[in-house]
Design a protein around this motif. Sequence first.
Motif, PDB file in Angstrom:
ATOM      1  N   ALA A  95      -9.349   0.362   4.042  1.00 36.89           N
ATOM      2  CA  ALA A  95      -8.691  -0.475   3.043  1.00 36.89           C
ATOM      3  C   ALA A  95      -8.806   0.209   1.692  1.00 36.89           C
ATOM      4  N   LEU A  96      -7.815  -0.057   0.842  1.00 35.09           N
ATOM      5  CA  LEU A  96      -7.715   0.622  -0.445  1.00 35.09           C
ATOM      6  C   LEU A  96      -7.605  -0.421  -1.556  1.00 35.09           C
ATOM      7  N   VAL A  97      -8.476  -0.321  -2.563  1.00 33.60           N
ATOM      8  CA  VAL A  97      -8.454  -1.224  -3.718  1.00 33.60           C
ATOM      9  C   VAL A  97      -7.984  -0.422  -4.922  1.00 33.60           C
ATOM     10  N   ILE A  98      -6.933  -0.907  -5.566  1.00 34.99           N
ATOM     11  CA  ILE A  98      -6.334  -0.201  -6.695  1.00 34.99           C
ATOM     12  C   ILE A  98      -6.321  -1.107  -7.915  1.00 34.99           C
ATOM     13  N   GLY A  99      -6.833  -0.615  -9.050  1.00 37.67           N
ATOM     14  CA  GLY A  99      -6.573  -1.313 -10.297  1.00 37.67           C
ATOM     15  C   GLY A  99      -7.716  -1.704 -11.187  1.00 37.67           C
ATOM     16  N   PRO A 100      -8.909  -2.064 -10.693  1.00 39.05           N
ATOM     17  CA  PRO A 100      -9.953  -2.508 -11.619  1.00 39.05           C
ATOM     18  C   PRO A 100     -10.278  -1.450 -12.670  1.00 39.05           C
ATOM     19  N   GLY A 101     -10.131  -1.820 -13.924  1.00 34.03           N
ATOM     20  CA  GLY A 101     -10.459  -0.903 -15.005  1.00 34.03           C
ATOM     21  C   GLY A 101      -9.472   0.211 -15.235  1.00 34.03           C
ATOM     22  N   LEU A 102      -8.264   0.126 -14.663  1.00 30.69           N
ATOM     23  CA  LEU A 102      -7.280   1.200 -14.829  1.00 30.69           C
ATOM     24  C   LEU A 102      -6.216   0.799 -15.850  1.00 30.69           C
ATOM     25  N   PRO A 103      -5.899   1.682 -16.798  1.00 32.88           N
ATOM     26  CA  PRO A 103      -4.770   1.419 -17.694  1.00 32.88           C
ATOM     27  C   PRO A 103      -3.464   1.556 -16.934  1.00 32.88           C
ATOM     28  N   GLY A 104      -2.415   0.972 -17.486  1.00 34.81           N
ATOM     29  CA  GLY A 104      -1.146   0.944 -16.775  1.00 34.81           C
ATOM     30  C   GLY A 104      -0.553   2.304 -16.466  1.00 34.81           C
ATOM     31  N   ASP A 105      -0.911   3.331 -17.270  1.00 33.03           N
ATOM     32  CA  ASP A 105      -0.332   4.661 -17.043  1.00 33.03           C
ATOM     33  C   ASP A 105      -1.229   5.547 -16.181  1.00 33.03           C
ATOM     34  N   ASP A 106      -2.279   5.013 -15.601  1.00 35.16           N
ATOM     35  CA  ASP A 106      -3.163   5.824 -14.763  1.00 35.16           C
ATOM     36  C   ASP A 106      -2.413   6.252 -13.507  1.00 35.16           C
ATOM     37  N   PRO A 107      -2.407   7.550 -13.182  1.00 37.68           N
ATOM     38  CA  PRO A 107      -1.640   8.026 -12.022  1.00 37.68           C
ATOM     39  C   PRO A 107      -2.123   7.452 -10.701  1.00 37.68           C
ATOM     40  N   ARG A 108      -3.367   6.974 -10.634  1.00 35.58           N
ATOM     41  CA  ARG A 108      -3.856   6.378  -9.392  1.00 35.58           C
ATOM     42  C   ARG A 108      -3.091   5.097  -9.037  1.00 35.58           C
ATOM     43  N   ILE A 109      -2.545   4.414 -10.050  1.00 36.02           N
ATOM     44  CA  ILE A 109      -1.842   3.161  -9.783  1.00 36.02           C
ATOM     45  C   ILE A 109      -0.551   3.414  -9.017  1.00 36.02           C
ATOM     46  N   GLY A 110       0.280   4.288  -9.559  1.00 32.60           N
ATOM     47  CA  GLY A 110       1.549   4.560  -8.883  1.00 32.60           C
ATOM     48  C   GLY A 110       1.350   5.099  -7.490  1.00 32.60           C
ATOM     49  N   ALA A 111       0.395   6.022  -7.339  1.00 34.18           N
ATOM     50  CA  ALA A 111       0.134   6.595  -6.019  1.00 34.18           C
ATOM     51  C   ALA A 111      -0.388   5.536  -5.059  1.00 34.18           C
ATOM     52  N   GLY A 112      -1.274   4.652  -5.560  1.00 34.18           N
ATOM     53  CA  GLY A 112      -1.837   3.612  -4.700  1.00 34.18           C
ATOM     54  C   GLY A 112      -0.803   2.588  -4.274  1.00 34.18           C
ATOM     55  N   ILE A 113       0.043   2.163  -5.219  1.00 32.57           N
ATOM     56  CA  ILE A 113       1.107   1.217  -4.876  1.00 32.57           C
ATOM     57  C   ILE A 113       2.022   1.821  -3.824  1.00 32.57           C
ATOM     58  N   ASP A 114       2.335   3.089  -4.000  1.00 35.74           N
ATOM     59  CA  ASP A 114       3.214   3.749  -3.031  1.00 35.74           C
ATOM     60  C   ASP A 114       2.571   3.794  -1.644  1.00 35.74           C
ATOM     61  N   LEU A 115       1.291   4.110  -1.577  1.00 41.42           N
ATOM     62  CA  LEU A 115       0.590   4.145  -0.283  1.00 41.42           C
ATOM     63  C   LEU A 115       0.585   2.763   0.377  1.00 41.42           C
ATOM     64  N   LEU A 116       0.272   1.730  -0.397  1.00 36.96           N
ATOM     65  CA  LEU A 116       0.201   0.388   0.178  1.00 36.96           C
ATOM     66  C   LEU A 116       1.585  -0.147   0.533  1.00 36.96           C
ATOM     67  N   ARG A 117       2.571   0.250  -0.230  1.00 37.65           N
ATOM     68  CA  ARG A 117       3.929  -0.187   0.070  1.00 37.65           C
ATOM     69  C   ARG A 117       4.416   0.439   1.369  1.00 37.65           C
ATOM     70  N   ARG A 118       4.122   1.740   1.549  1.00 34.86           N
ATOM     71  CA  ARG A 118       4.571   2.429   2.765  1.00 34.86           C
ATOM     72  C   ARG A 118       3.702   2.085   3.960  1.00 34.86           C
ATOM     73  N   GLY A 119       2.431   1.759   3.704  1.00 34.44           N
ATOM     74  CA  GLY A 119       1.530   1.387   4.789  1.00 34.44           C
ATOM     75  C   GLY A 119       1.220   2.528   5.732  1.00 34.44           C
ATOM     76  N   THR A 120       1.283   3.746   5.228  1.00 34.01           N
ATOM     77  CA  THR A 120       1.006   4.912   6.075  1.00 34.01           C
ATOM     78  C   THR A 120      -0.321   5.538   5.668  1.00 34.01           C
ATOM     79  N   ASP A 121      -0.748   6.529   6.418  1.00 37.29           N
ATOM     80  CA  ASP A 121      -1.980   7.264   6.132  1.00 37.29           C
ATOM     81  C   ASP A 121      -3.191   6.349   6.055  1.00 37.29           C
ATOM     82  N   GLY A 122      -3.193   5.292   6.876  1.00 34.00           N
ATOM     83  CA  GLY A 122      -4.335   4.380   6.899  1.00 34.00           C
ATOM     84  C   GLY A 122      -4.406   3.458   5.705  1.00 34.00           C
ATOM     85  N   ALA A 123      -3.300   3.309   4.956  1.00 34.64           N
ATOM     86  CA  ALA A 123      -3.325   2.488   3.738  1.00 34.64           C
ATOM     87  C   ALA A 123      -2.419   1.270   3.866  1.00 34.64           C
ATOM     88  N   GLY A 124      -2.434   0.641   5.010  1.00 34.61           N
ATOM     89  CA  GLY A 124      -1.624  -0.564   5.185  1.00 34.61           C
ATOM     90  C   GLY A 124      -2.326  -1.824   4.741  1.00 34.61           C
TER      91      GLY A 124
END
Length: 506
Positions: A318-347
């Motif tokens: 499971a993947l948790v995205i967001g605590p303490g991250l500013p809106g422009d943090d690159p981890r946010i976009g990448a994490g949303i994309d992973l959870l949206r696609r549900g691939t690579d074990g990130a469903g």
Amino acid sequence: MILGHTVPAVREAEAPLLAAGEPLMLRAARALAGHVGARCGAAPGSAPQRLLVLAGAGSNGGDGLHAAAMLRREGIMADALATAERLDEEGSAALRDAGGTLHHLAELPSDRLEQLLEATDLVLDAILGIGGRSEAAPEIRELLRAVRRRAVPVIAVDLPSFVDATTGEADADALAAEETLTFGAVKAGLLLPGGTELAGRVHLVDLGLGPHLPAVAAVERLEDEDVRALLPRARRSDSKYTRGVVALAAGSERFPGAAVLTASGAARAGAGMVRVIAPAAVLDLVLRERPEIVGHRTGENADGGGDLDLSAIGRTDALVIGPGLPGDDPRIGAGIDLLRRGTDGAGRGVLDAGALDALTGSDRFSPDVVLTPHRGEAERLARRLDLDPDLPGPALAPALAEATGATVLLKGAVTLIAPGDGGPLRAQDDATPQLATAGTGDVLAGVLGTLLAAGLTGPDAAALAAVLHGRAGRLAAHDGLHPLVALDVAAHLPAAIGTILAGAQT
């Protein structure tokens, strides 16, 4: 599990019993009288308790009047105050026959009302039942305020008056009850914000409606038995991997502590392994507090995609995205994309804090992805999704879930969970107001990530996380008496879990 039903569902369930001549009012009154009689049982030689029924015009008032008559026959000084011109005739006659007095609010001067309340030990609120509105008339409002001024204990009959039985919406002057005896079925409004705060302890009186109620309730609430059934248990055959691995993209230069709090929540909730994906300075802080965490350093100038390459990081459930991250943090976009696609074990995962503000109308997820907004975040998201941000919580959470496909955990005094698959709304009331401090939401995100990594569905994980987080907060705050900070909540998670599990042995 407590199941809450809407007014139409309750009326439909009552209809065949009433058509068959079942005396539902008398059954309800007997149960009410029995409960109140046990509460008011006095020691030999002590002064008898004095009880006042606030009786309205409908069946709810009839329940109260019949109960008062029954209590009179048991030696309890029960009288009634009529709040309407016409009352249930049989109930009124029964009270008079038992020697009770029926006062009329319209004929009672304010000083006499004050005297009456001063001599009262217990009030039964039977003004309105399931057909009532959530707005009190001016003359009733004065009565409610007078009861509150006198601090007379209140028992609500079926539900507190001026609470909408379906939505929980309540008048600001509605009386807060110590207990509510609800008849036939728990009303949905008793489990929702507004109604929950006024109902006190809810006791369900079985009137035989069960076979006629819908198979699926409108609102659900987990009880300890349900929590014990859902809680992941460590088995002799387990390894750190089989217990669930949760990865956290949390913490930034501005909010480094969020990663510590989220990791602590995840670890103390029982994760087999917690990974933190963060800059070096954040990882240093995390590892000083929690050396068992596995750190994954983000690239200083990375575009973000490589930082969340889960195949390179290692097993992640499971993947948790967001605590303490500013809106422009690159981890946010990448994490949303992973959870949206549900691939690579990130469903499965959690979108919290900064990640919520990055969502758009084109983002769709599975119900095993959980969004965790507080009210302000939910309103901002609603505007971006062309939803009405002013909807009450019990309507807003399902609207957000429908628009995103994700399960929505709407934080608040009563935590609302709207499943992404359109299932029943869940409402948990386990917390303390002391949880309203910075960082406690980060701890909740970590707990939720651990439960998702253990294999629970999104709705089950969200409801269970709300329970554990709330109970840990209550323990940390000594049932609301002490202030707390977020790390206190994480530290008390094992005790909260243990207390619930130990309850099965008592």
